[in-house]
Design a protein around this motif. Structure first.
Motif, PDB file in Angstrom:
ATOM      1  N   ALA A 162       0.835  -1.207   0.000  1.00  0.00           N
ATOM      2  CA  ALA A 162       0.000   0.000   0.000  1.00  0.00           C
ATOM      3  C   ALA A 162       0.870   1.257   0.000  1.00  0.00           C
ATOM      4  O   ALA A 162       0.561   2.234  -0.704  1.00  0.00           O
ATOM      5  N   VAL A 163       1.952   1.245   0.783  1.00  0.00           N
ATOM      6  CA  VAL A 163       2.875   2.386   0.796  1.00  0.00           C
ATOM      7  C   VAL A 163       3.537   2.545  -0.573  1.00  0.00           C
ATOM      8  O   VAL A 163       3.611   3.650  -1.127  1.00  0.00           O
ATOM      9  N   GLU A 164       4.013   1.433  -1.141  1.00  0.00           N
ATOM     10  CA  GLU A 164       4.680   1.512  -2.442  1.00  0.00           C
ATOM     11  C   GLU A 164       3.714   2.029  -3.514  1.00  0.00           C
ATOM     12  O   GLU A 164       4.093   2.834  -4.377  1.00  0.00           O
ATOM     13  N   ASN A 165       2.471   1.599  -3.459  1.00  0.00           N
ATOM     14  CA  ASN A 165       1.463   2.094  -4.391  1.00  0.00           C
ATOM     15  C   ASN A 165       1.241   3.596  -4.205  1.00  0.00           C
ATOM     16  O   ASN A 165       1.087   4.354  -5.169  1.00  0.00           O
ATOM     17  N   THR A 315      11.802  -7.597  -0.869  1.00  0.00           N
ATOM     18  CA  THR A 315      12.779  -6.513  -0.672  1.00  0.00           C
ATOM     19  C   THR A 315      14.068  -6.754  -1.450  1.00  0.00           C
ATOM     20  O   THR A 315      14.876  -5.831  -1.591  1.00  0.00           O
ATOM     21  N   ASP A 316      14.252  -7.961  -1.942  1.00  0.00           N
ATOM     22  CA  ASP A 316      15.379  -8.263  -2.822  1.00  0.00           C
ATOM     23  C   ASP A 316      14.970  -7.840  -4.231  1.00  0.00           C
ATOM     24  O   ASP A 316      14.039  -8.397  -4.821  1.00  0.00           O
ATOM     25  N   LEU A 317      15.635  -6.842  -4.772  1.00  0.00           N
ATOM     26  CA  LEU A 317      15.232  -6.272  -6.052  1.00  0.00           C
ATOM     27  C   LEU A 317      15.320  -7.272  -7.195  1.00  0.00           C
ATOM     28  O   LEU A 317      14.718  -7.059  -8.260  1.00  0.00           O
ATOM     29  N   MET A 330      11.874   1.224  -5.773  1.00  0.00           N
ATOM     30  CA  MET A 330      13.096   0.431  -5.630  1.00  0.00           C
ATOM     31  C   MET A 330      13.873   0.872  -4.397  1.00  0.00           C
ATOM     32  O   MET A 330      14.349   0.048  -3.606  1.00  0.00           O
ATOM     33  N   LYS A 331      14.002   2.183  -4.231  1.00  0.00           N
ATOM     34  CA  LYS A 331      14.714   2.706  -3.061  1.00  0.00           C
ATOM     35  C   LYS A 331      13.988   2.323  -1.772  1.00  0.00           C
ATOM     36  O   LYS A 331      14.627   2.021  -0.753  1.00  0.00           O
ATOM     37  N   TYR A 332      12.651   2.340  -1.804  1.00  0.00           N
ATOM     38  CA  TYR A 332      11.854   1.966  -0.634  1.00  0.00           C
ATOM     39  C   TYR A 332      12.124   0.516  -0.241  1.00  0.00           C
ATOM     40  O   TYR A 332      12.360   0.201   0.934  1.00  0.00           O
ATOM     41  N   GLN A 337      14.977  -3.366   3.398  1.00  0.00           N
ATOM     42  CA  GLN A 337      15.962  -4.440   3.570  1.00  0.00           C
ATOM     43  C   GLN A 337      17.129  -3.979   4.433  1.00  0.00           C
ATOM     44  O   GLN A 337      17.596  -4.709   5.319  1.00  0.00           O
ATOM     45  N   LYS A 338      17.576  -2.756   4.212  1.00  0.00           N
ATOM     46  CA  LYS A 338      18.692  -2.201   4.980  1.00  0.00           C
ATOM     47  C   LYS A 338      18.344  -2.092   6.460  1.00  0.00           C
ATOM     48  O   LYS A 338      19.202  -2.301   7.325  1.00  0.00           O
ATOM     49  N   MET A 339      17.088  -1.787   6.774  1.00  0.00           N
ATOM     50  CA  MET A 339      16.648  -1.685   8.164  1.00  0.00           C
ATOM     51  C   MET A 339      16.416  -3.047   8.803  1.00  0.00           C
ATOM     52  O   MET A 339      16.148  -3.130   9.995  1.00  0.00           O
ATOM     53  N   GLY A 340      16.466  -4.109   7.999  1.00  0.00           N
ATOM     54  CA  GLY A 340      16.249  -5.440   8.551  1.00  0.00           C
ATOM     55  C   GLY A 340      14.790  -5.799   8.706  1.00  0.00           C
ATOM     56  O   GLY A 340      14.454  -6.696   9.493  1.00  0.00           O
TER      57      GLY A 340
END
Length: 346
Positions: A162-165, A315-317, A330-332, A337-340
């Motif tokens: 929903a956020v990505e959308n 989260t793996d592109l 993509m950055k999201y 992923q970076k935040m775990g």
């Protein structure tokens, strides 16, 4: 170790980026004095209530005595009364009365399990752990030139999807044809920039054409600037210019329409989206006009977003195909992923 810490280690360990963050569990007007409101966050059953001073409380929906749901009970004299044996819990979550032994002072361990709670931007927020950040800022909230309207709740399977959308303007002509875009003449999306800002992500403006671009129901050219504030909180500020010459007098170059989006992740594949819209138009639309448009748009969104597979966002592109116009999405995903962040992702 207290009961709250024990619960945080049961079944699964929620990663710190989510456990120690603030999450919306209700709109403020959903929680009225004298009512117990059940809610669920990351599969944790909660109960929300408001005392006579107006203070909101968020507890585990659990009586420490025999595990009954407190939400099935009632409130009497600012105390939550368990439906099973009538134990009374006050605003500090301490049990003050055991009806089966009314002359006895309840033991100190007889406490409901309470969580951190704050009220901001028309929402009730809680943290199941120890918050490492403040609630993300909504800059227009304290600006009296902006009208604010809380909308929702809207059901989605994945809060992350929903956020990505929400941060993706390329779906407008197809999911929102005739509203946020034109299917027969979709906008080409030019290059835009994305950068890290205050621990989140921000974008430069993206230009689109919208035949029903805001509650005024007037065609506009819109310029969206997005922010991802937390894993399940996002925001945009939209600069709007009325394109119909006969109605241009209804707007001015300073017109802005802003949306602050929150997602409550109920389970890994269930979420509740709530938003607060802010606008500085003159004349202002009514609350009903704002909600009518948002209800339409978010129903269209969920109808398509809920068909996405897998339901848990990758989260793996490498797991899905991407285009340069998907830069913010993509950055999201990489940021999650970076935040775990693992809960609700693959």
């Amino acid at each position: 170790m207290n009961c709250r810490e024990q619960l945080n280690q049961q079944d699964f360990t929620l990663e710190p980026a989510l456990l120690n963050d603030w999450h919306v569990v209700a709109a403020s007007d959903e929680v009225t004095e004298g009512n117990l409101i059940p809610s669920t966050l990351f599969e944790r059953d909660l109960v929300i209530w408001r005392d006579s001073s107006g203070q909101a409380h968020v507890w585990e929906d659990l009586c420490i005595h025999r595990g009954a749901r407190l939400s099935k009970g009632f409130i009497a004299s600012d105390r939550v009364v368990c439906p099973y044996h009538g134990w009374n819990y006050d605003g500090t979550a301490q049990c003050r009365l055991i009806p089966a032994s009314p002359g006895e002072t309840p033991m100190k361990k007889a406490k409901a399990i309470s969580h951190h709670v704050k009220e901001a931007y028309g929402f009730i927020w809680t943290s199941l752990g120890e918050p490492e950040h403040d609630i993300p800022d909504f800059p227009e909230w304290n600006d009296d030139s902006y009208k604010k309207v809380v909308c929702g709740p809207y059901r989605f399977k994945s809060g992350y999807r929903a956020v990505e959308n929400f941060i993706d303007p390329t779906h407008f002509p197809f999911v929102h044809a005739g509203v946020n875009g034109l299917m027969d003449d979709p906008d080409p999306i030019g290059a835009y920039d994305v950068w890290e800002e205050n621990g989140g992500l921000a974008s430069s403006e993206v230009q689109v054409t919208q035949p029903y671009g805001d509650p005024r129901n007037v065609p506009v050219t819109a310029f969206y600037a997005y922010k991802c504030l937390r894993p399940l909180v996002a925001y945009f500020k939209k600069r709007v210019l009325i394109t119909n010459p006969d109605r241009a007098h209804e707007g001015n170059p300073n017109d802005r329409f802003c949306t602050y989006l929150t997602a409550q992740q109920v389970s890994e594949t269930e979420s509740i989206v709530r938003i607060c819209c802010a606008m500085n138009f003159n004349p202002m639309p009514t609350d009903d006009e704002v909600r009518q448009r948002q209800d339409l748009v978010y129903a269209q969104d969920s109808d398509i977003v809920d068909t996405q597979r897998p339901e848990r966002i990758p989260t793996d592109l490498r797991q899905e195909l991407h285009h340069r116009t998907d830069l913010l999405g993509m950055k999201y995903r990489s940021w999650l992923q970076k935040m775990g962040v693992q809960y609700g992702t693959v």
